[in-house]
Design a protein around this motif. Structure first.
Motif, PDB file in Angstrom:
ATOM      1  N   PHE A  87       0.789  -0.586  -0.347  1.00 45.18           N
ATOM      2  CA  PHE A  87       0.354   0.005  -0.020  1.00 45.18           C
ATOM      3  C   PHE A  87       0.808   1.158  -0.197  1.00 45.18           C
ATOM      4  O   PHE A  87       1.973   1.208   0.691  1.00 45.18           O
ATOM      5  CB  PHE A  87      -1.093  -0.088   1.325  1.00 45.18           C
ATOM      6  N   GLY A  88       0.552   2.439  -0.743  1.00 44.06           N
ATOM      7  CA  GLY A  88       1.216   3.453  -0.397  1.00 44.06           C
ATOM      8  C   GLY A  88       2.382   3.721  -1.402  1.00 44.06           C
ATOM      9  O   GLY A  88       2.403   2.853  -2.723  1.00 44.06           O
ATOM     10  N   SER A  89       3.817   3.567  -0.425  1.00 44.15           N
ATOM     11  CA  SER A  89       5.234   3.585  -1.250  1.00 44.15           C
ATOM     12  C   SER A  89       5.413   2.020  -0.185  1.00 44.15           C
ATOM     13  O   SER A  89       6.661   1.898  -0.413  1.00 44.15           O
ATOM     14  CB  SER A  89       5.771   4.206  -1.414  1.00 44.15           C
ATOM     15  N   ILE A  90       4.892   1.088   0.572  1.00 40.71           N
ATOM     16  CA  ILE A  90       4.974   0.172   1.200  1.00 40.71           C
ATOM     17  C   ILE A  90       4.761  -0.746   0.915  1.00 40.71           C
ATOM     18  O   ILE A  90       3.964  -1.700   0.207  1.00 40.71           O
ATOM     19  CB  ILE A  90       4.040   0.542   2.654  1.00 40.71           C
ATOM     20  N   VAL A  91       6.027  -1.711   1.197  1.00 40.73           N
ATOM     21  CA  VAL A  91       5.417  -3.128   0.655  1.00 40.73           C
ATOM     22  C   VAL A  91       6.248  -4.207   1.636  1.00 40.73           C
ATOM     23  O   VAL A  91       7.099  -3.762   2.909  1.00 40.73           O
ATOM     24  CB  VAL A  91       6.295  -3.650   0.107  1.00 40.73           C
ATOM     25  N   GLY A  92       5.627  -5.012   2.769  1.00 38.53           N
ATOM     26  CA  GLY A  92       5.338  -6.011   3.863  1.00 38.53           C
ATOM     27  C   GLY A  92       6.474  -7.490   3.168  1.00 38.53           C
ATOM     28  O   GLY A  92       5.165  -7.368   2.367  1.00 38.53           O
ATOM     29  N   VAL A  93       7.164  -7.407   3.501  1.00 37.32           N
ATOM     30  CA  VAL A  93       7.859  -9.366   3.058  1.00 37.32           C
ATOM     31  C   VAL A  93       7.878 -10.037   4.221  1.00 37.32           C
ATOM     32  O   VAL A  93       8.960  -9.705   4.500  1.00 37.32           O
ATOM     33  CB  VAL A  93       8.608  -9.675   2.055  1.00 37.32           C
TER      34      VAL A  93
END
Length: 518
Positions: free
Chosen positions: A160-166
């Motif tokens: 979302f937005g400029s964020i990625v979660g891994v």
């Protein structure tokens, strides 16, 4: 008058007691029913309730443009699936450290596998962060050979937005005996270049509170009626909750699912016959409770949660690949640019496969846009002379004019120096090497595509015979060589290979003289 003896088993006066009891019952009336009344049940406690597991994420998150990686090494008992992000240096550095950590004490040599090994399926595996640890070790999609050693997998859990979660997960052990299971979730800001470990999102007492509230819910589920406080968790039990906080699945409405691994145990549960949980336990937490557990760092990230994902930078062939870790092979194309080169670039981009193009000066004229496109995609470009002569027969001055002239032409278009060449027909000797002063790149596999053997033959002449470090020769001026490229790249990746540029194959230092393979 003497008293009469009571009969066997009957107390004196029993008939009178029975009569009185019946009289009392006859005098009681049934209370009136209250319409719509139901017995009260347990209320959700402070925004927490048991929930179904919610650890599977949409497969579409894997298709956002990540660089998809996979390493398998049976000798080391090791398999790793992971992703990188173009331009996200800090994120890539953190992930690289995780995949290298188990190899620090091992002797590691890259391996290739038979065709049909399925290793073209790369990158994160949806759901694997929530699998039972034993499955991570035993499933061929993630586990090491014989389910013994180290398995590293990953799952994309947010974008979302400029964020990625891994979420990265490392499991060590053998089938049925897990010795370590570690999760780390990294949130990368692809706009700002920063990366934050999810551990920084939770206050110090969050893990113990998660554990306590989970035990309360399990106590109720097991039939316990007590509302007495739960005894504080041990360090080991708190660690289970901390592991769960490394992989929290938040939703757009602010709620989240938190899944604790098996092994939850407490005196309260033991008293109800539950020594410890044998499967994962998920709770659903409301937004207000989550906010109380989270730090300011989490709050800053949450501000972007309902913003559409901005996207990832595109893969580029020049991105770093360590061929001491990956099983590398260099696929090369001679004689272009030509009418099929643009199609080849599309194939290479889709496969995330690097290549090296040896261009002829006479074909560059009128095709400078293709030269720029090859360079922009990050592929290597080498000189293949101006007019394709046998360099061993024309003398040193002509050698230099042919090779250096083409190199200068390419450099003038791309802005990058050309540091190696391929002699036409592979014809090179010491005199040519001395005249040019650049490495001469030959090959270890010649597909002889100029003979027109057909697509199937080209695949057979390259995919099953390749070994780590090979240099494969094709020509992008032949239609079949270009149309076969998709199957060639997929076939090589299926065997565990990573197709790379020559620069990557040699770690940025191509050796001098005549070069046929790594």
């Amino acid at each position: 008058m003497s008293a009469r003896a009571a009969g066997p088993g009957r107390a004196p006066g029993a008939p009178l007691v029975g009569v009185l009891a019946l009289a009392l019952l006859a005098g009681c009336s049934e209370p009136p029913a209250v319409e719509g009344w139901t017995p009260p049940g347990w209320h959700d406690h402070a925004g927490v309730r048991l929930a179904a597991s919610d650890t599977d994420t949409a497969a579409a998150l894997n298709d956002l443009g990540f660089i998809r990686m996979r390493i398998r090494n049976d000798a080391a008992g090791y398999q790793a699936r992971y992703v990188q992000i173009a331009g996200a240096g800090e994120f890539n550095k953190r992930v690289d450290a995780m995949i290298r950590a188990p190899l620090a004490q091992l002797s590691f040599t890259p391996e290739a596998f038979p065709s049909g090994s399925g290793l073209a399926d790369r990158g994160c595996l949806p759901g694997s962060a929530g699998w039972d640890a034993d499955r991570v070790l035993t499933d061929p999609a993630t586990g090491p050979a014989n389910a013994t050693g180290t398995a590293i997998t990953c799952e994309v859990i947010a974008a979302f937005g400029s964020i990625v979660g891994v979420t990265m997960r490392t499991v060590t052990g053998t089938a049925g005996t897990v010795t370590a299971d570690q999760k780390t979730t990294l949130y990368a800001d692809v706009a700002g270049g920063t990366v934050t470990d999810a551990a920084a999102f939770w206050k110090p007492d969050a893990a113990s509170d998660v554990w306590t509230r989970t035990v309360e819910q399990l106590r109720r589920q097991a039939g316990g009626l007590s509302s007495a406080p739960i005894a504080p968790p041990s360090d080991e039990q708190t660690a289970l909750a901390a592991q769960a906080l490394a992989d929290v699945r938040e939703r757009d409405d602010g709620t989240a699912t938190i899944t604790l691994p098996p092994g939850i145990a407490s005196p309260e549960l033991a008293g109800l016959g539950l020594d410890q949980t044998t499967a994962a336990t998920s709770i659903e937490a409301d937004s207000d409770l989550l906010a109380g557990w989270q730090t300011d760092a989490a709050a800053a990230l949450e501000n972007q949660r309902n913003t559409p994902f901005a996207g990832l930078p595109a893969w580029n062939a020049s991105l770093p690949v360590d061929c001491s870790l990956h099983t590398c092979v260099a696929v090369t194309y001679d004689d272009g640019p030509g009418p099929y080169t643009k199609d080849l670039l599309k194939t290479l981009l889709a496969a995330q496969a690097g290549a090296t193009f040896f261009m002829q000066g006479k074909n560059i004229t009128g095709n400078t846009d293709i030269v720029r496109a090859v360079a922009a995609d990050g592929h290597d470009i080498g000189s293949h002379t101006m007019t394709h002569p046998d360099l061993t027969k024309v003398g040193p001055d002509k050698d230099r004019a042919e090779v250096v002239g083409c190199a200068d032409l390419i450099a003038g278009i791309t802005g990058e120096p050309v540091t190696f060449f391929r002699p036409p027909y592979g014809a090179v000797n010491d005199a040519v090497l001395a005249a040019i002063g650049k490495p001469a790149i030959l090959w270890s596999i010649d597909t002889n595509d100029w003979q027109g053997p057909g697509r199937a033959a080209l695949i057979q002449r390259s995919v099953p015979v390749s070994k780590p470090g090979d240099i494969i020769l094709f020509h992008d001026t032949h239609r079949d060589s270009v149309t076969a490229a998709s199957d060639v790249m997929a076939g090589l990746q299926d065997r565990g290979f990573t197709p790379v540029t020559l620069t990557q194959l040699f770690g940025g230092k191509i050796p001098p003289g005549k070069v046929t393979r790594r």
